[in-house]
Design an enzyme around this catalytic site. Structure first.
Site, PDB file in Angstrom:
ATOM      1  N   SER A 321      -6.445 -28.018  20.840  1.00 23.31           N
ATOM      2  CA  SER A 321      -6.786 -28.155  19.436  1.00 23.31           C
ATOM      3  C   SER A 321      -7.737 -27.064  18.963  1.00 23.31           C
ATOM      4  O   SER A 321      -7.389 -25.890  18.945  1.00 23.31           O
ATOM      5  CB  SER A 321      -7.376 -29.560  19.226  1.00 23.31           C
ATOM      6  OG  SER A 321      -7.431 -29.918  17.892  1.00 23.31           O
ATOM      7  N   ASP A 332      -5.658 -12.863  20.003  1.00 22.00           N
ATOM      8  CA  ASP A 332      -4.793 -12.086  19.115  1.00 22.00           C
ATOM      9  C   ASP A 332      -5.510 -10.879  18.524  1.00 22.00           C
ATOM     10  O   ASP A 332      -4.886  -9.853  18.239  1.00 22.00           O
ATOM     11  CB  ASP A 332      -4.260 -12.965  17.984  1.00 22.00           C
ATOM     12  CG  ASP A 332      -3.154 -13.903  18.446  1.00 22.00           C
ATOM     13  OD1 ASP A 332      -2.854 -13.907  19.652  1.00 22.00           O
ATOM     14  OD2 ASP A 332      -2.598 -14.637  17.600  1.00 22.00           O
ATOM     15  N   LYS A 346      -1.678 -28.094  21.195  1.00 20.17           N
ATOM     16  CA  LYS A 346      -1.773 -28.984  20.020  1.00 20.17           C
ATOM     17  C   LYS A 346      -2.074 -28.120  18.810  1.00 20.17           C
ATOM     18  O   LYS A 346      -3.167 -27.589  18.665  1.00 20.17           O
ATOM     19  CB  LYS A 346      -2.865 -30.031  20.194  1.00 20.17           C
ATOM     20  CG  LYS A 346      -3.035 -30.953  18.979  1.00 20.17           C
ATOM     21  CD  LYS A 346      -4.131 -31.987  19.208  1.00 20.17           C
ATOM     22  CE  LYS A 346      -4.258 -32.916  18.012  1.00 20.17           C
ATOM     23  NZ  LYS A 346      -4.890 -32.253  16.844  1.00 20.17           N
TER      24      LYS A 346
END
Length: 445
Positions: A321, A332, A346
């Site tokens: 989460s 990223d 999730k």
């Protein structure tokens, strides 16, 4: 996510949704009909049932309701008579199961209170961590939390808790002892303590609201490098301010690099993950959320990073989460090397509502994507360096937590090896787009 609804009720707290806002119970059947229904249902279990249905009808991320006839579900719910709220709870849970979403869930008052206590990052008690000592089998203090009644009262790590308000703790489990110790702020409590080489003493304390430490950090000397090790257990309301203190304190101690440990972190508040990401990132995207209507909201860094020093992030299958939002943003943007096991997967955001009887409802309201547009739901994030612990290693760390974040911890040791590399920057750039499987030697730290 909706920041503009503060004039309504009941209380809505976004769980990995960040916003504290309030919402109105809006009916789809028109004002006159709604007033009649509300008058008839007022103060009855049916009012609770209808409140839940309305929230799901308005906010649930899947407009098809898992291909269920949600209007027919309402008619069915309101056609029944409920002799108690408990009967209504059963019906609510059965209706929510039809959505096929384990994160959209109903909580009875005790469960809702536990959740709000967890996300608030506060407890009402005396501020100690306890365990049952393996050798003595006695309930023992592990730590007295900073600025707590326990610390001010002179309680120390290693003290045995012999009795709580006159009740013997012999054979008592930690959870049961916690229930006896917690209570309303301002109320008194008495502990009988045993301390090595001394007679038993009785300490009288007054319970208080205590901020729970979710961030723990330490300076580690690894060879010729000073490493700031930070472990974040969950994204509570106090997590961001605690993280800020940790980064600043370690930076003042002239660390050369950081290790951020998110292993076992199940998530929490979205806003906390965004604030913490901004402490590490000066620019770049953090997360994109998409709601039922397809509305997309991009959250970005805002040039408020506290450090630009090299960073390694540790994750595992229980990093979920909000942990994945932070990890995805750092990976990223090539800000950190991610090391460990595949994360949980999730990618859904819930809002949490307090209902009329003190119970609660969590509703999935959005899907999120990493800055690169990756959907990690049911997939997780693949680390740059994938290194899974063996069962033996997991048992060793679980049975001896003091080894976590040391050279006896293979994932931490790998992070130190990477951070100590002279070509760390080039390694980071070249590995950020593809996972690197651990070799046999990687597992021998």
């Amino acid at each position: 996510m909706n920041q503009s609804a503060k004039r309504h009720s009941p209380l809505q707290v976004a769980l990995i949704g960040g916003a504290i806002a309030t919402t109105a119970t809006v009916s789809v059947f028109g004002p006159a009909w709604t007033r009649c229904v509300r008058a008839a249902l007022q103060d009855s279990p049916k009012a609770l049932v209808d409140q839940v249905w309305q929230v799901v009808n308005r906010e649930y991320v899947d407009g098809s309701f898992n291909k269920q006839d949600w209007q027919a579900t309402r008619q069915s719910l309101l056609s029944k008579n409920y002799s108690s709220n408990e009967e209504a709870y059963v019906a609510i849970r059965e209706a929510l199961q039809k959505l096929g979403d384990p994160y959209t869930r109903f909580m009875d008052p005790k469960q809702y209170e536990a959740l709000t206590s967890q996300t608030s990052g506060e407890v009402s008690g005396i501020g100690i961590r306890m365990e049952v000592n393996d050798k003595t089998k006695r309930l023992t203090v592990v730590e007295a939390i900073e600025n707590s009644p326990a610390l001010r009262g002179g309680i120390k790590a290693g003290d045995e808790i012999l009795a709580i308000d006159g009740k013997s703790t012999l054979g008592l489990k930690v959870d049961d002892a916690s229930k006896l110790i917690r209570g309303k702020a301002g109320t008194p409590i008495s502990l009988q303590l045993g301390r090595a080489g001394q007679n038993a003493v009785t300490v009288k304390l007054t319970r208080a609201n205590i901020e729970v430490p979710t961030v723990r950090y330490t300076l580690k000397q690894e060879g010729n490098r000073r490493v700031g090790y930070i472990r974040l257990r969950e994204f509570s309301a106090h997590a961001a301010e605690q993280m800020r203190r940790a980064i600043r304190d370690l930076s003042n101690q002239k660390v050369d690099a950081f290790v951020l440990d998110l292993r076992g972190n199940p998530g929490g508040l979205l806003q906390a993950s965004i604030e913490i990401a901004r402490m590490w990132l000066d620019d770049g995207g953090i997360v994109r959320t998409v709601n039922r209507q397809g509305y997309s909201e991009d959250t970005k860094a805002n040039r408020t990073a506290l450090t630009k020093l090299p960073l390694a992030v540790l994750v595992d299958g229980n990093s979920a989460s909000a942990s994945e939002i932070l990890t995805g943003a750092l990976k990223d943007n090539k800000r950190a090397i991610v090391i460990g096991g595949q994360t949980f997967g999730k990618a859904l955001v819930q809002s949490v509502h307090e209902l009329s009887d003190g119970s609660g409802l969590a509703v999935t309201i959005a899907h999120y994507y990493t800055p690169a547009g990756t959907d990690i739901n049911h997939k997780g994030i693949t680390p740059n360096i994938k290194i899974d612990l063996t069962e033996a290693q997991e048992r060793q760390l679980a049975s001896n937590p003091s080894l976590v974040g040391t050279q006896s911890d293979p994932q931490y040791a790998r992070a130190i090896a990477v951070l100590s590399s002279n070509n760390f920057a080039q390694f980071s750039a070249s590995q950020s787009t593809r996972p690197m499987s651990a070799s046999a030697s990687d597992l021998q730290f």
